[in-house]
Design a protein around this motif. Structure first.
Motif, PDB file in Angstrom:
ATOM      1  N   LEU A   1       0.820  -1.205   0.000  1.00  0.00           N
ATOM      2  CA  LEU A   1       0.000   0.000   0.000  1.00  0.00           C
ATOM      3  C   LEU A   1       0.857   1.260   0.000  1.00  0.00           C
ATOM      4  O   LEU A   1       0.455   2.281  -0.560  1.00  0.00           O
ATOM      5  N   GLU A   2       2.017   1.181   0.621  1.00  0.00           N
ATOM      6  CA  GLU A   2       2.940   2.324   0.558  1.00  0.00           C
ATOM      7  C   GLU A   2       3.314   2.603  -0.894  1.00  0.00           C
ATOM      8  O   GLU A   2       3.389   3.757  -1.312  1.00  0.00           O
ATOM      9  N   ARG A   3       3.541   1.547  -1.687  1.00  0.00           N
ATOM     10  CA  ARG A   3       3.847   1.726  -3.106  1.00  0.00           C
ATOM     11  C   ARG A   3       2.659   2.305  -3.855  1.00  0.00           C
ATOM     12  O   ARG A   3       2.817   3.052  -4.818  1.00  0.00           O
ATOM     13  N   LEU A   4       1.473   1.954  -3.406  1.00  0.00           N
ATOM     14  CA  LEU A   4       0.263   2.453  -4.063  1.00  0.00           C
ATOM     15  C   LEU A   4      -0.009   3.927  -3.768  1.00  0.00           C
ATOM     16  O   LEU A   4      -0.780   4.571  -4.473  1.00  0.00           O
ATOM     17  N   ALA A   5       0.641   4.454  -2.727  1.00  0.00           N
ATOM     18  CA  ALA A   5       0.371   5.836  -2.309  1.00  0.00           C
ATOM     19  C   ALA A   5       0.577   6.831  -3.441  1.00  0.00           C
ATOM     20  O   ALA A   5      -0.057   7.892  -3.456  1.00  0.00           O
ATOM     21  N   GLN A   6       1.427   6.500  -4.392  1.00  0.00           N
ATOM     22  CA  GLN A   6       1.699   7.400  -5.512  1.00  0.00           C
ATOM     23  C   GLN A   6       0.728   7.195  -6.673  1.00  0.00           C
ATOM     24  O   GLN A   6       0.779   7.918  -7.656  1.00  0.00           O
ATOM     25  N   LEU A   7      -0.133   6.197  -6.563  1.00  0.00           N
ATOM     26  CA  LEU A   7      -1.057   5.863  -7.651  1.00  0.00           C
ATOM     27  C   LEU A   7      -2.471   6.299  -7.319  1.00  0.00           C
ATOM     28  O   LEU A   7      -2.799   6.595  -6.171  1.00  0.00           O
ATOM     29  N   ASP A   8      -3.326   6.311  -8.319  1.00  0.00           N
ATOM     30  CA  ASP A   8      -4.753   6.565  -8.111  1.00  0.00           C
ATOM     31  C   ASP A   8      -5.362   5.283  -7.578  1.00  0.00           C
ATOM     32  O   ASP A   8      -5.527   4.304  -8.317  1.00  0.00           O
ATOM     33  N   THR A   9      -5.690   5.266  -6.294  1.00  0.00           N
ATOM     34  CA  THR A   9      -6.193   4.045  -5.666  1.00  0.00           C
ATOM     35  C   THR A   9      -7.720   3.936  -5.648  1.00  0.00           C
ATOM     36  O   THR A   9      -8.251   2.936  -5.203  1.00  0.00           O
ATOM     37  N   GLU A  10      -8.400   4.957  -6.140  1.00  0.00           N
ATOM     38  CA  GLU A  10      -9.868   4.903  -6.091  1.00  0.00           C
ATOM     39  C   GLU A  10     -10.430   3.670  -6.795  1.00  0.00           C
ATOM     40  O   GLU A  10     -11.318   3.010  -6.244  1.00  0.00           O
ATOM     41  N   PRO A  11      -9.939   3.296  -7.992  1.00  0.00           N
ATOM     42  CA  PRO A  11     -10.470   2.082  -8.621  1.00  0.00           C
ATOM     43  C   PRO A  11     -10.212   0.824  -7.779  1.00  0.00           C
ATOM     44  O   PRO A  11     -11.064  -0.056  -7.700  1.00  0.00           O
ATOM     45  N   LEU A  12      -9.042   0.757  -7.151  1.00  0.00           N
ATOM     46  CA  LEU A  12      -8.733  -0.384  -6.292  1.00  0.00           C
ATOM     47  C   LEU A  12      -9.653  -0.411  -5.082  1.00  0.00           C
ATOM     48  O   LEU A  12     -10.212  -1.458  -4.736  1.00  0.00           O
ATOM     49  N   LEU A  13      -9.822   0.723  -4.432  1.00  0.00           N
ATOM     50  CA  LEU A  13     -10.686   0.781  -3.255  1.00  0.00           C
ATOM     51  C   LEU A  13     -12.125   0.441  -3.613  1.00  0.00           C
ATOM     52  O   LEU A  13     -12.820  -0.235  -2.846  1.00  0.00           O
TER      53      LEU A  13
END
Length: 147
Positions: free
Chosen positions: A20-32
């Motif tokens: 999730l730390e790696r995801l912090a730089q990405l748009d996580t809305e689709p994942l969430l």
């Protein structure tokens, strides 16, 4: 959302924290949103089929007095389907909320000693259900790093 809900603290699981730390730089809305849909589906299955807590503990049966008030075809937490139909998810910043806006959802989730209603926990994320969410995160990360 009133009623009952859970906020999935995905950083609490060591398998997810680093990812999730790696995801912090990405748009996580689709994942969430995908996680919310998955947990919503798991919760609906738990109510309609499993009749057990997220940990797999079967819910207590109705009291004998209450059982006499139930109609044919009704089962634990499923009278006419309002609770089942009310399960939703919504993305809220960096988290996803899964639950029901129905006030009596909290009564079932936590129980009510004063009214003699036993806890029948239907919200939560454990075991195989948590593994499925971990898989979603891993797949998303792989997809994002390969693009």
């Amino acid at each position: 959302m009133s009623g009952a809900g859970i906020r999935a603290d995905l950083f609490a699981d060591p398998r997810l924290a680093g990812r999730l730390e790696r995801l912090a730089q990405l748009d996580t809305e689709p994942l969430l949103d995908a996680i919310g849909a998955e947990v919503e589906s798991q919760t609906r299955r738990r109510i309609a089929v499993d009749k057990a807590s997220p940990a797999g503990v079967p819910w207590p049966e109705w009291s004998a007095d209450y059982a006499t008030t139930r109609h044919s075809g009704q089962s634990l937490l499923q009278g006419v389907g309002h609770l089942l139909d009310s399960i939703t998810h919504q993305v809220d910043g960096n988290s996803v909320l899964i639950g029901s806006p129905l006030v009596y959802a909290a009564t079932h989730q936590f129980g009510d000693d004063e009214r003699g209603i036993e806890q029948r926990q239907f919200l939560g994320l454990e075991g195989d259900d948590l593994d499925d969410v971990v898989g979603l995160v891993e797949d998303y990360l792989e997809q994002m790093t390969n693009d």
